[in-house]
Design an enzyme around this catalytic site. Sequence first.
Site, short mmCIF file in Angstrom:
data_model
loop_
_atom_site.label_atom_id
_atom_site.label_comp_id
_atom_site.label_asym_id
_atom_site.label_seq_id
_atom_site.Cartn_x
_atom_site.Cartn_y
_atom_site.Cartn_z
N ASN A 86 -21.42 71.41 116.16
CA ASN A 86 -19.98 70.95 116.32
C ASN A 86 -19.88 69.61 116.02
O ASN A 86 -19.70 68.58 116.69
CB ASN A 86 -19.83 71.11 117.76
CG ASN A 86 -18.06 71.16 118.02
OD1 ASN A 86 -17.58 70.63 117.12
ND2 ASN A 86 -17.96 71.58 119.21
N ILE A 129 -13.13 70.42 126.40
CA ILE A 129 -12.19 69.41 125.78
C ILE A 129 -11.72 70.45 124.57
O ILE A 129 -12.35 70.50 123.47
CB ILE A 129 -12.42 68.12 125.56
CG1 ILE A 129 -11.24 67.36 124.73
CG2 ILE A 129 -13.81 67.76 124.65
CD1 ILE A 129 -11.51 65.90 124.78
N GLU A 140 -22.58 68.09 127.32
CA GLU A 140 -23.30 69.03 126.26
C GLU A 140 -22.58 69.50 125.31
O GLU A 140 -21.43 70.02 125.26
CB GLU A 140 -24.05 70.16 126.98
CG GLU A 140 -25.33 69.62 127.72
CD GLU A 140 -25.79 70.86 128.41
OE1 GLU A 140 -25.54 71.94 128.18
OE2 GLU A 140 -26.77 70.55 129.30
N TYR A 194 -16.83 62.11 120.43
CA TYR A 194 -17.70 61.61 121.34
C TYR A 194 -18.27 60.04 120.94
O TYR A 194 -18.34 59.18 121.78
CB TYR A 194 -18.75 62.53 121.80
CG TYR A 194 -18.16 63.69 122.44
CD1 TYR A 194 -17.05 63.72 123.27
CD2 TYR A 194 -18.77 64.91 122.20
CE1 TYR A 194 -16.51 64.87 123.95
CE2 TYR A 194 -18.05 66.09 122.86
CZ TYR A 194 -17.07 66.05 123.75
OH TYR A 194 -16.60 67.19 124.17
C1 LIG Z 1 -13.37 68.63 119.07
C2 LIG Z 1 -11.64 68.67 119.34
C3 LIG Z 1 -11.48 68.64 120.67
C4 LIG Z 1 -11.16 67.59 118.52
O1 LIG Z 1 -9.69 67.60 118.95
P1 LIG Z 1 -8.64 67.08 117.90
O2 LIG Z 1 -7.52 67.07 118.93
O3 LIG Z 1 -8.66 67.57 116.76
O4 LIG Z 1 -9.04 65.37 118.10
P2 LIG Z 1 -8.55 64.38 117.39
O5 LIG Z 1 -7.36 64.31 116.35
O6 LIG Z 1 -7.93 63.23 118.49
O7 LIG Z 1 -9.61 63.50 116.38
C5 LIG Z 1 -10.30 62.56 117.20
C6 LIG Z 1 -11.81 62.14 116.42
O8 LIG Z 1 -12.55 63.46 116.46
C7 LIG Z 1 -13.33 63.65 115.15
N1 LIG Z 1 -12.64 64.78 114.68
C8 LIG Z 1 -11.66 65.63 115.01
N2 LIG Z 1 -11.57 66.73 114.03
C9 LIG Z 1 -12.83 66.30 113.12
C10 LIG Z 1 -13.33 67.30 112.00
N3 LIG Z 1 -12.67 68.43 111.71
N4 LIG Z 1 -14.12 66.80 111.38
C11 LIG Z 1 -14.69 65.65 111.75
N5 LIG Z 1 -14.58 64.95 112.69
C12 LIG Z 1 -13.45 65.25 113.43
C13 LIG Z 1 -12.97 62.35 114.12
O9 LIG Z 1 -13.87 61.52 114.68
C14 LIG Z 1 -11.51 62.18 114.80
O10 LIG Z 1 -11.29 60.70 114.84
P3 LIG Z 1 -10.50 60.07 113.32
O11 LIG Z 1 -9.21 61.12 113.37
O12 LIG Z 1 -10.24 58.83 113.88
O13 LIG Z 1 -11.22 60.30 112.47
C15 LIG Z 1 -11.14 69.88 118.70
O14 LIG Z 1 -11.84 69.90 117.22
C16 LIG Z 1 -11.43 71.45 119.37
O15 LIG Z 1 -10.49 71.76 120.14
N6 LIG Z 1 -12.49 71.68 119.15
C17 LIG Z 1 -12.84 73.16 119.51
C18 LIG Z 1 -13.50 73.00 120.94
C19 LIG Z 1 -14.78 72.36 121.16
O16 LIG Z 1 -15.62 72.39 120.33
N7 LIG Z 1 -14.62 71.35 122.11
C20 LIG Z 1 -15.97 70.37 122.22
C21 LIG Z 1 -16.75 71.01 123.25
S1 LIG Z 1 -18.13 70.17 123.68
#
Ligand SMILES: CC(C)(COP(=O)(O)OP(=O)(O)OC[C@H]1O[C@@H](n2cnc3c(N)ncnc32)[C@H](O)[C@@H]1OP(=O)(O)O)[C@@H](O)C(=O)NCCC(=O)NCCS
Length: 145
Positions: A109, A70, A104, A116
């Site tokens: 992270n 994701i 996993e 999650y």
């Molecule tokens: C994890 C990831 C997919 C989140 O995507 P995103 O589009 O930024 O997420 P959202 O904007 O929908 O945020 C959803 C929730 O994620 C968490 N979150 C997102 N970014 C965060 C950050 N920098 N620090 C802490 N929590 C965070 C929060 O709980 C957030 O909810 P909130 O906005 O109500 O606080 C993104 O950071 C990413 O692409 N990371 C790299 C790939 C990765 O590591 N994937 C997971 C592999 S297991």
Amino acid sequence: MIIIEKMTLSDYELIKDCLTEEFDEFWKPSILKSELENELSRYIVAKDGGEIVGFAGVIILPDDAEITNIVTKKTMRKKGIGKLLLAKLIEITKQENKDEISLEVNEINEPAISLYSSFGFEIVGRRKKYYNRLNDAIIMTKKLV
Ligand SMILES: CC(C)(COP(=O)(O)OP(=O)(O)OC[C@H]1O[C@@H](n2cnc3c(N)ncnc32)[C@H](O)[C@@H]1OP(=O)(O)O)[C@@H](O)C(=O)NCCC(=O)NCCS
């Protein structure tokens, strides 16, 4: 407006050359392509006015389902796209009549673990030094029934 739809090979062609730089260094294009072609996988993309801003996948196994990926485009993070993608993966898995969804994640992270957790995933196990023999993998699951 962000829309979520099934990921096609044409979508893959559009992002394969910028995958590492603009999305996530962890995923090599060839791995994503073979995942897309795996008949057990369900991949989705998030699009903003036609531009791909995120993608995610789940593999549907006989007894459960595992989130394989994701990712939100680096410039588009913290705008709710991860939540939309995760909600859709959960919906797809429920439609496949699975009782549980798991994944996993690297213990360092924080954004992913926080995402999650906010969807009710719970930590059920750990694989020691799984990532680069350095960081543990945390195993998280969510019951769907
Ligand atoms: C994890 C990831 C997919 C989140 O995507 P995103 O589009 O930024 O997420 P959202 O904007 O929908 O945020 C959803 C929730 O994620 C968490 N979150 C997102 N970014 C965060 C950050 N920098 N620090 C802490 N929590 C965070 C929060 O709980 C957030 O909810 P909130 O906005 O109500 O606080 C993104 O950071 C990413 O692409 N990371 C790299 C790939 C990765 O590591 N994937 C997971 C592999 S297991």
